[in-house]
Design an enzyme around this catalytic site. Sequence first.
Site, PDB file in Angstrom:
ATOM      1  N   ASP A 211       0.828  -1.208   0.000  1.00  0.00           N
ATOM      2  CA  ASP A 211       0.000   0.000   0.000  1.00  0.00           C
ATOM      3  C   ASP A 211       0.863   1.259   0.000  1.00  0.00           C
ATOM      4  O   ASP A 211       2.060   1.220   0.303  1.00  0.00           O
ATOM      5  CB  ASP A 211      -0.894  -0.012   1.240  1.00  0.00           C
ATOM      6  CG  ASP A 211      -2.142   0.853   1.091  1.00  0.00           C
ATOM      7  OD1 ASP A 211      -2.318   1.475   0.022  1.00  0.00           O
ATOM      8  OD2 ASP A 211      -2.938   0.897   2.051  1.00  0.00           O
ATOM      9  N   ASP A 263      -9.658   5.310  -2.212  1.00  0.00           N
ATOM     10  CA  ASP A 263     -10.525   4.346  -1.540  1.00  0.00           C
ATOM     11  C   ASP A 263     -11.982   4.486  -1.966  1.00  0.00           C
ATOM     12  O   ASP A 263     -12.494   5.599  -2.146  1.00  0.00           O
ATOM     13  CB  ASP A 263     -10.439   4.526  -0.032  1.00  0.00           C
ATOM     14  CG  ASP A 263      -9.103   4.072   0.531  1.00  0.00           C
ATOM     15  OD1 ASP A 263      -8.272   3.553  -0.240  1.00  0.00           O
ATOM     16  OD2 ASP A 263      -8.887   4.242   1.746  1.00  0.00           O
TER      17      ASP A 263
END
Length: 585
Positions: A211, A263
């Site tokens: 990430d 997101d």
Amino acid sequence: MTAHAMAARLRALLGSVSVLALSAAGLTVATTAGAPASYASDNGQSIRPAMGWSSWSFVRRTPTEAAIKAQADAMVSSGLNTHGFVYVNLDDFWQKCDSNGFAVDSYGRWTVDTTRFPDGIKALADYIHAKGLKFGFYVTPGIAKNAVLKNTPIEGTSYHAQDIADTSKTEKNYNCKNMYYIDYSKPGSQDFVNSWARQFASWGVDYLKIDGVGSADIPDVQAWDAALRATGRPITFALSNNLPIAEATTWKKLANSWRTQGDVECYCGPGPNGSGYPLTDWSHVSSRFATAASWQPYAGPGGWNDLDSLEIGNGDQVGLTADQRRSAFTLWAMAGSPLLLGTDLTALDSTDKTMLTNDRLIGVDQDGTAAARVVSSGVNQVWRKKEADGSYVVALFNTGTSGSSTASVDWTQVGFSGSAQVTDLWSGSDKGTIANSYSATLRPGETRLIRATPTSATTTRYEAENAAISAGGTVDTNHQNYSGTGFVNTENTTGAYVEWTVTSGAARTATLAIRYANGTTTDRPADVSVNGTTVSAGRSFPGTGSWDTWADNRLTVSLPAGTSTVRVAATTANGDANLDYLDVS
């Protein structure tokens, strides 16, 4: 890779579950990527998009051993695993932190928070594996500040953390922070990542998400790619999040999926940090239509555009209406995105379970092709992709939030002409034979997903942007009047090529129409070959007057039954003319 080899690898890696889903959906497995094959990762993983569950959306910052086991139990008891959902992925917040960031082990690697995972990560992975499922894990680039402060040794070497850390800058991290960049010019840097990868492999990791990745982290992605391969364990490698499209070919070469946007979660719930329901909202989902269209050329077997978690499972409380949830699933499936559920599997809504176990939808996701957008007009969108059996899957959307709207598409925009036998893939109902075009009046947020099978001799269109392109070639949009989502501009070199994979139900004579533009006055000849045999040597592609003016270069060839390749390869250093599509009549 030959079609035979791809099929063999697919059988070995995909397993029977998703192949059954494809069969139930009436779809044939494609053997060619929807993007330049030369760019695809060759690590053997994710021949089809991953399917499973991820902890971030629902569990978020409070994962525990019990909570992850409960989701794995629910995946099996609900039967989702029999439809291809097999990954159980533990995201962030499994680690232990102190005032300087991540607590580290004797080799400078993050340590597990044993208050949350008292039996450790390997025991959790073993529990998940015992259920016939696969285990996913999480990391971010860099080396922890505590490793540098303690100058921990790098396992199996004479080097230490301070030998490889660039303490002048810190990496993006969403939990304990305090991660320094690694200087990969320093000896020991790859060894450190290798050590971490070996540890993860020994724990039983099957899927690793890294990430906080951006362009500056390409050296880390390269290092992790090499490290995961070196473990000898099959590990799917996923990148997150909101990666720059300018580096798309790099992500595709190194990884198996990459997040194309931020997101999907809205962080608008009542709990800490916006946790709890709703998990998302329509604006976060609908914004993915544009990015899915932009990234479409880069998806294909071995590497997929990741639209983020699919928020289906807990009914309306996730923040989407039933129509919007079906539209989300349709978009994810058409885009060939990984299907990683973010909802609470222990509380599946019956309506949502019916959606998630629709093998026709799963088959669309698992067919090995990412769809292109062919209509974008106001709230109306239409997407299409061609199956290996010659049928087409078409999705129509009303992306608005109020008022019904009629979305329409001509069969010529889809890729053929004439009539087609139409099946509704959400309901499975037969819609009969429909000529020339298709339309549907849709409620706000509603979708219609169909399979259209041409019923007569037709012209089938193969867009150049979906073909295999030689190294250096690009998909461009800077000239007008092209079809599809762009055209191919090959590198100016002898041998530069575009190669289409076409299908024929029987051996036949076919007319090929190669649409091209040549804005110069210099001919750009090319060899045209079918299945590696030149059928027209040094074929002339003369000037068309401008790069915005397109012409058809027609020839007649013999095609065998099944799959064939048609290649147009430049015979001079000027490269090919710009190529838009190949029509096969």
